[in-house]
Design a protein around this motif. Sequence first.
Motif, PDB file in Angstrom:
ATOM      1  N   ASP A   1      -0.476   9.345   5.465  1.00 53.15           N
ATOM      2  CA  ASP A   1      -1.821   9.224   5.617  1.00 53.15           C
ATOM      3  C   ASP A   1      -1.984   7.701   4.538  1.00 53.15           C
ATOM      4  OD1 ASP A   1      -2.372  11.804   5.524  1.00 53.15           O
ATOM      5  OD2 ASP A   1      -2.646  12.605   3.825  1.00 53.15           O
ATOM      6  N   VAL A   2      -1.581   6.953   4.482  1.00 49.71           N
ATOM      7  CA  VAL A   2      -1.618   5.250   3.765  1.00 49.71           C
ATOM      8  C   VAL A   2      -1.378   5.034   5.309  1.00 49.71           C
ATOM      9  CG1 VAL A   2      -0.543   3.823   3.375  1.00 49.71           C
ATOM     10  CG2 VAL A   2      -0.813   5.510   1.329  1.00 49.71           C
ATOM     11  N   LEU A   3      -0.541   5.210   6.125  1.00 48.79           N
ATOM     12  CA  LEU A   3       0.000   4.314   7.240  1.00 48.79           C
ATOM     13  C   LEU A   3      -1.191   4.942   8.456  1.00 48.79           C
ATOM     14  CD1 LEU A   3       3.581   5.782   8.322  1.00 48.79           C
ATOM     15  CD2 LEU A   3       1.964   2.538   7.535  1.00 48.79           C
ATOM     16  N   ALA A   4      -2.520   5.746   8.123  1.00 46.11           N
ATOM     17  CA  ALA A   4      -3.024   6.461   9.063  1.00 46.11           C
ATOM     18  C   ALA A   4      -4.603   5.319   8.604  1.00 46.11           C
ATOM     19  CB  ALA A   4      -3.554   7.780   9.000  1.00 46.11           C
ATOM     20  N   MET A   5      -4.495   5.230   7.303  1.00 50.32           N
ATOM     21  CA  MET A   5      -5.437   4.021   6.982  1.00 50.32           C
ATOM     22  C   MET A   5      -5.361   2.526   8.080  1.00 50.32           C
ATOM     23  SD  MET A   5      -5.293   4.256   2.810  1.00 50.32           S
ATOM     24  CE  MET A   5      -5.527   2.930   2.095  1.00 50.32           C
ATOM     25  N   PHE A   6      -4.116   2.017   8.438  1.00 53.45           N
ATOM     26  CA  PHE A   6      -3.877   1.325   9.183  1.00 53.45           C
ATOM     27  C   PHE A   6      -4.258   1.756  10.527  1.00 53.45           C
ATOM     28  CE2 PHE A   6      -2.526   0.288   4.836  1.00 53.45           C
ATOM     29  CZ  PHE A   6      -3.217  -1.117   4.540  1.00 53.45           C
ATOM     30  N   ASP A   7      -4.085   2.368  11.099  1.00 55.34           N
ATOM     31  CA  ASP A   7      -3.842   3.168  12.148  1.00 55.34           C
ATOM     32  C   ASP A   7      -2.780   2.936  12.619  1.00 55.34           C
ATOM     33  OD1 ASP A   7      -5.250   3.788  14.801  1.00 55.34           O
ATOM     34  OD2 ASP A   7      -5.486   2.365  15.515  1.00 55.34           O
ATOM     35  N   MET A   8      -1.693   3.067  11.618  1.00 48.79           N
ATOM     36  CA  MET A   8      -0.626   3.643  12.208  1.00 48.79           C
ATOM     37  C   MET A   8       0.635   4.695  12.201  1.00 48.79           C
ATOM     38  SD  MET A   8       0.704  -0.799  10.076  1.00 48.79           S
ATOM     39  CE  MET A   8       2.726  -0.755  10.671  1.00 48.79           C
ATOM     40  N   THR A   9       1.701   5.060  12.369  1.00 47.56           N
ATOM     41  CA  THR A   9       1.989   5.933  12.949  1.00 47.56           C
ATOM     42  C   THR A   9       3.672   5.157  12.139  1.00 47.56           C
ATOM     43  OG1 THR A   9       3.082   5.189  15.020  1.00 47.56           O
ATOM     44  CG2 THR A   9       1.557   6.926  14.893  1.00 47.56           C
ATOM     45  N   ALA A  10       4.764   6.336  11.800  1.00 51.70           N
ATOM     46  CA  ALA A  10       5.561   6.047  11.262  1.00 51.70           C
ATOM     47  C   ALA A  10       6.594   5.352  12.669  1.00 51.70           C
ATOM     48  CB  ALA A  10       6.558   6.911  11.034  1.00 51.70           C
TER      49      ALA A  10
ATOM     50  N   ALA B   1       0.959  -1.434   0.084  1.00 50.27           N
ATOM     51  CA  ALA B   1       0.107   0.221   0.158  1.00 50.27           C
ATOM     52  C   ALA B   1       0.661   1.050  -0.259  1.00 50.27           C
ATOM     53  CB  ALA B   1      -0.822   0.157   0.976  1.00 50.27           C
ATOM     54  N   LEU B   2       1.674   1.425   0.993  1.00 47.96           N
ATOM     55  CA  LEU B   2       2.887   2.270   0.472  1.00 47.96           C
ATOM     56  C   LEU B   2       3.420   2.396  -0.463  1.00 47.96           C
ATOM     57  CD1 LEU B   2       4.757   2.157   4.444  1.00 47.96           C
ATOM     58  CD2 LEU B   2       3.690   3.600   3.605  1.00 47.96           C
TER      59      LEU B   2
ATOM     60  N   MET C   1      -3.718  -1.102  -6.758  1.00 45.65           N
ATOM     61  CA  MET C   1      -3.223  -0.651  -8.148  1.00 45.65           C
ATOM     62  C   MET C   1      -3.878   0.538  -8.564  1.00 45.65           C
ATOM     63  SD  MET C   1      -0.160  -1.351 -10.165  1.00 45.65           S
ATOM     64  CE  MET C   1      -0.291  -3.225  -9.831  1.00 45.65           C
ATOM     65  N   ALA C   2      -4.993   0.745  -8.252  1.00 43.17           N
ATOM     66  CA  ALA C   2      -5.935   0.674  -8.734  1.00 43.17           C
ATOM     67  C   ALA C   2      -6.385   2.607  -8.001  1.00 43.17           C
ATOM     68  CB  ALA C   2      -7.414   0.565  -9.358  1.00 43.17           C
ATOM     69  N   GLY C   3      -5.913   2.345  -6.390  1.00 43.27           N
ATOM     70  CA  GLY C   3      -6.400   3.344  -5.719  1.00 43.27           C
ATOM     71  C   GLY C   3      -6.353   2.353  -3.742  1.00 43.27           C
ATOM     72  N   ASP C   4      -6.821   3.425  -3.154  1.00 40.57           N
ATOM     73  CA  ASP C   4      -6.565   2.629  -1.549  1.00 40.57           C
ATOM     74  C   ASP C   4      -7.078   1.730  -1.008  1.00 40.57           C
ATOM     75  OD1 ASP C   4      -8.994   3.794  -1.418  1.00 40.57           O
ATOM     76  OD2 ASP C   4      -8.708   5.286  -0.444  1.00 40.57           O
ATOM     77  N   SER C   5      -8.258   1.549  -1.922  1.00 41.15           N
ATOM     78  CA  SER C   5      -9.408   0.190  -1.982  1.00 41.15           C
ATOM     79  C   SER C   5      -9.824  -0.251  -0.466  1.00 41.15           C
ATOM     80  CB  SER C   5      -9.059  -0.649  -2.428  1.00 41.15           C
ATOM     81  OG  SER C   5      -8.621  -0.401  -4.006  1.00 41.15           O
ATOM     82  N   ASN C   6      -9.548   0.603   0.405  1.00 38.20           N
ATOM     83  CA  ASN C   6      -9.788   0.632   1.605  1.00 38.20           C
ATOM     84  C   ASN C   6     -10.412   0.366   2.471  1.00 38.20           C
ATOM     85  OD1 ASN C   6     -10.908   3.140   1.611  1.00 38.20           O
ATOM     86  ND2 ASN C   6      -9.085   4.169   3.522  1.00 38.20           N
TER      87      ASN C   6
END
Length: 339
Positions: free
Chosen positions: A283-292, A270-271, A329-334
């Motif tokens: 923002d991508v990590l936030a989709m998984f409720d994660m931080t750096a 995803a990243l 591949m086509a987007g976040d699809s989260n």
Amino acid sequence: MGLFNNLKNKAKEIANKAKELAENEEKKDEKVIEKDEYASESENETEYDQEYDEDEEYDEDEEQDEDEEQELGKDIPYPQGWENLSEIEIADKLLAVSEKYAVMEEDMDEDDFHDGLDNFYAEFGFKNEEHYNDFLAAAYTSFNEHSFTQATLDRAKEVHEAQLQEQIDSNREDLQPVDGVSLEDWAKAFASVANNGTVDEALRITKKDKAGWDKVSEEWMTRMSNDESGTIATIYADAFTSSATGNLGESSNINAESFPFEKYIEVRIALDLLCQQGKDAQDVLAMFDMTAVDWSNSSTFWMSEYMSDTVKYIPLEKEYTAKYEAKYMAGDSNSDIDF
């Protein structure tokens, strides 16, 4: 972490290249071992050519079954001078080959780089690049499955720790305490500020008031920016790794149950794909409720796990990579992300 990460990455590059070569071998219907496989392009036969041709194990009509491993010293000759080396010594040598190759590739223009490859491989005892590639693949499969890769990582860690300790013991002026605050204590204190958002713990660790802490911290930051060896930055980064916490908790809380390998691959894919599409990594990590910090800790855990049992994780990595590349591949699809 700087130097150690570089060494770990090089070790992993060795493993990945060997894995790729080994997999390519499996796809071949048959492999005919010919006595001139490593023959010199030069008309003048070298001592190595003579030894190679005279080896009874090399029969030009000998056929290797597709499932038969190529044995070091039998099907694949050792580089000159490597015949009596231990596994860890071979790992050390191959790591040195990888490191020098990377330096050459970076420092030389493309034509000079390719022109110098024959001499480069000869310097390490290989007949040519093909000999090196075959030996690397055979080494990977011969040393009790993944133990060769682990030996390389272990050696990288030893090198890192020895070099770091050498710098610490050198009595360098820029590694001496600042107003009584050692580098290790400052790094620990600074990490506490980043994690907790206040200076309270930093003041407790350093036994300074706010003005004293600001002075000490400014001096250590200046020293770190001027330290070309990376010693200060390494200790600074290690302090963050050992003390940093994120939404997943402390790094010690991350394991195969709390953060499965499949989830690690999903976040990694995803990243990679979503950032290419213009999304911010945070923002991508936030989709998984994660931080750096979470991502750093989980990556460290899974790199170690992966390299300790590549036989198990290589096929899983392929499966999960294909699955999540199709998803992102086509987007976040989260919409179906499970937390």
